[in-house]
Design a protein around this motif. Structure first.
Motif, mmCIF file in Angstrom:
data_model
loop_
_atom_site.group_PDB
_atom_site.id
_atom_site.type_symbol
_atom_site.label_atom_id
_atom_site.label_comp_id
_atom_site.label_asym_id
_atom_site.label_seq_id
_atom_site.Cartn_x
_atom_site.Cartn_y
_atom_site.Cartn_z
ATOM 1 N N PRO A 127 94.378 9.752 28.469
ATOM 2 C CA PRO A 127 92.956 9.849 28.779
ATOM 3 C C PRO A 127 92.730 10.225 30.246
ATOM 4 C CG PRO A 127 93.616 7.545 28.546
ATOM 5 C CD PRO A 127 94.792 8.373 28.150
ATOM 6 N N SER A 128 91.574 10.808 30.530
ATOM 7 C CA SER A 128 91.242 11.156 31.911
ATOM 8 C C SER A 128 91.426 9.930 32.805
ATOM 9 C CB SER A 128 89.806 11.662 31.999
ATOM 10 O OG SER A 128 88.899 10.681 31.521
ATOM 11 N N GLY A 129 91.872 10.185 34.025
ATOM 12 C CA GLY A 129 92.125 9.083 34.958
ATOM 13 C C GLY A 129 93.544 8.561 34.933
ATOM 14 N N THR A 130 94.372 9.060 33.997
ATOM 15 C CA THR A 130 95.759 8.590 33.878
ATOM 16 C C THR A 130 96.677 9.413 34.769
ATOM 17 O OG1 THR A 130 95.364 8.002 31.565
ATOM 18 C CG2 THR A 130 97.658 8.150 32.284
ATOM 19 N N LEU B 106 107.042 18.700 36.112
ATOM 20 C CA LEU B 106 105.695 19.064 36.511
ATOM 21 C C LEU B 106 105.239 18.160 37.646
ATOM 22 C CD1 LEU B 106 105.877 20.393 33.633
ATOM 23 C CD2 LEU B 106 103.399 20.050 33.495
ATOM 24 N N SER B 107 104.246 18.615 38.379
ATOM 25 C CA SER B 107 103.696 17.789 39.450
ATOM 26 C C SER B 107 103.103 16.506 38.880
ATOM 27 C CB SER B 107 102.617 18.562 40.212
ATOM 28 O OG SER B 107 101.542 18.890 39.348
ATOM 29 N N VAL B 108 103.094 15.467 39.705
ATOM 30 C CA VAL B 108 102.404 14.232 39.352
ATOM 31 C C VAL B 108 100.917 14.485 39.572
ATOM 32 C CG1 VAL B 108 102.162 11.776 39.822
ATOM 33 C CG2 VAL B 108 104.399 12.883 40.061
ATOM 34 N N GLN B 109 100.105 14.248 38.528
ATOM 35 C CA GLN B 109 98.721 14.716 38.565
ATOM 36 C C GLN B 109 97.810 13.764 37.818
ATOM 37 O OE1 GLN B 109 98.691 18.093 35.179
ATOM 38 N NE2 GLN B 109 100.290 18.400 36.732
ATOM 39 N N VAL B 110 96.513 14.076 37.918
ATOM 40 C CA VAL B 110 95.492 13.300 37.226
ATOM 41 C C VAL B 110 94.302 14.212 36.984
ATOM 42 C CG1 VAL B 110 94.421 12.442 39.367
ATOM 43 C CG2 VAL B 110 94.230 11.096 37.260
ATOM 44 N N HIS B 111 93.520 13.920 35.941
ATOM 45 C CA HIS B 111 92.354 14.728 35.605
ATOM 46 C C HIS B 111 91.094 13.866 35.615
ATOM 47 C CE1 HIS B 111 95.338 17.615 34.374
ATOM 48 N NE2 HIS B 111 95.763 16.826 33.400
ATOM 49 N N PRO B 112 89.956 14.449 35.984
ATOM 50 C CA PRO B 112 88.694 13.701 35.987
ATOM 51 C C PRO B 112 88.108 13.555 34.590
ATOM 52 C CG PRO B 112 88.295 15.977 36.622
ATOM 53 C CD PRO B 112 89.791 15.838 36.458
ATOM 54 N N TYR C 182 104.009 8.126 33.434
ATOM 55 C CA TYR C 182 102.809 7.720 32.707
ATOM 56 C C TYR C 182 102.271 6.445 33.340
ATOM 57 C CZ TYR C 182 99.677 6.679 28.811
ATOM 58 O OH TYR C 182 98.568 6.425 28.047
ATOM 59 N N GLY C 183 101.266 6.601 34.186
ATOM 60 C CA GLY C 183 100.673 5.456 34.847
ATOM 61 C C GLY C 183 101.325 5.132 36.179
ATOM 62 N N HIS C 184 100.878 4.039 36.775
ATOM 63 C CA HIS C 184 101.367 3.632 38.092
ATOM 64 C C HIS C 184 101.281 2.117 38.207
ATOM 65 C CE1 HIS C 184 97.293 2.722 39.563
ATOM 66 N NE2 HIS C 184 96.920 3.738 38.794
#
Length: 318
Positions: A168-171, A93-99, A131-133
């Motif tokens: 959690p959002s922001g991850t 899947l694409s590398v992504q993040v949610h608000p 998972y994370g950066h």
């Protein structure tokens, strides 16, 4: 007043990274060989599940949320709060993040951000998630994205069947190739893509990226959340609470025999990962099998489960 389980017809989503595992492993009738998502319990505008039994048969979950709020402990809110999916990552899947909620309202005028969690149903040996950066500031994050230093930026974690991952959002995150998960999430479809491996669709187009919004909503620096599962055995049911947080509580249930449970001032979202059995309510028996999704409404005082089966069960925060 409805006092029987609400069984739902899943909604399927074709994805560039999808495959055939939803058919091969769960016996679903999927729309194509690139089917990535089964929305098993959803009242989201992009795919609300149809009820397939009882007096509410033929209605969609969003309609029932509007008209029969007593089934959902008279919970307030315009939108049904949770969405339960099974995902087949036949490719990365694409590398992504949610608000979060506040950011979603500000950026998209939508009431829910997206906090989610994953139960790893099965996966290929050596499978990985992102998972994370490793960036320590938003400036460093933006620079590493601009320079496409993905190996330096992105944190990879190996997973195995039975693992549980809280997002959690922001991850910053991505499900890797060869992983099937059950996802419990806020009822939101807002996704900001950071990186999509420069891949192209059947028409030769790349998918849209959302770099500025991704940087804005990302947690920087990344922080892991410590999880503590709580296991309880009652009759033939072993229940493990995987997480309890602001939006949802999620359990893994392993049924071997029978159990009688009470519904405690909430409603339950139930997905059958393996096995089969019977649900008995007020003397009436309802069969369930692998791949079924149903809701035990708050109007039901108690219920009995019999069989050999594995479930993921959740309810919204009270």
């Amino acid at each position: 007043m409805v006092k029987e389980p609400i069984f739902l017809k899943p909604v399927f989503k074709e994805r560039i990274w999808g495959g055939t595992a939803l058919r091969d492993q769960f016996n679903y009738e999927i729309p194509s060989d690139q089917t990535g998502e089964c929305w098993g319990i959803s009242a989201h505008p992009h795919g609300s599940c149809e009820i397939i039994n009882g007096p509410l048969k033929g209605k969609t979950l969003d309609q029932v949320w509007e008209s029969n709020r007593e089934l959902f402990a008279d919970q307030e809110g315009e939108e049904f709060p949770l969405l339960v999916k099974i995902l087949d990552a036949n490719n990365d899947l694409s590398v992504q993040v949610h608000p979060n909620d506040e950011q979603a309202l500000e950026l998209e005028n939508y009431p829910f951000g997206k906090t989610e969690c994953w139960y790893i149903i099965n996966c290929e040996e050596g499978a990985e998630i992102i998972y994370g950066h490793y960036a320590q500031s938003k400036e460093e994050f933006a620079q590493m994205v601009e320079e496409e230093r993905w190996n330096d930026l992105l944190r990879k974690v190996k997973v195995k069947p039975g693992d549980f991952v809280y997002v959690p959002s922001g991850t910053i995150h991505a499900i890797g190739k060869g992983i099937r998960i059950l996802e419990t999430q806020q009822s939101s479809d807002i996704t900001y893509r950071v990186y999509d491996y420069d891949r192209r669709d059947a028409e030769g187009n790349t998918r849209e990226l959302h770099i500025e919004k991704s940087i804005e909503v990302s947690m920087t620096p990344h922080q892991d959340v410590a999880l503590e599962s709580i296991e309880e055995v009652k009759e033939g049911l072993t229940s493990k609470k995987l997480i309890e947080e602001n939006y949802f509580t999620v359990y893994h249930w392993d049924l071997d025999g029978g159990v009688t449970n009470e519904v405690e001032d909430n409603y339950l979202l139930v997905s059958v990962l393996n096995g089969a059995g019977e649900l008995i309510i007020s003397g009436n028996t309802y069969s369930f099998k692998k791949g079924d999704h149903f809701i035990i409404a708050s109007t039901i005082s108690n219920y009995e489960l019999n069989g050999q089966a594995e479930f993921i069960v959740s309810h919204p925060a009270k």
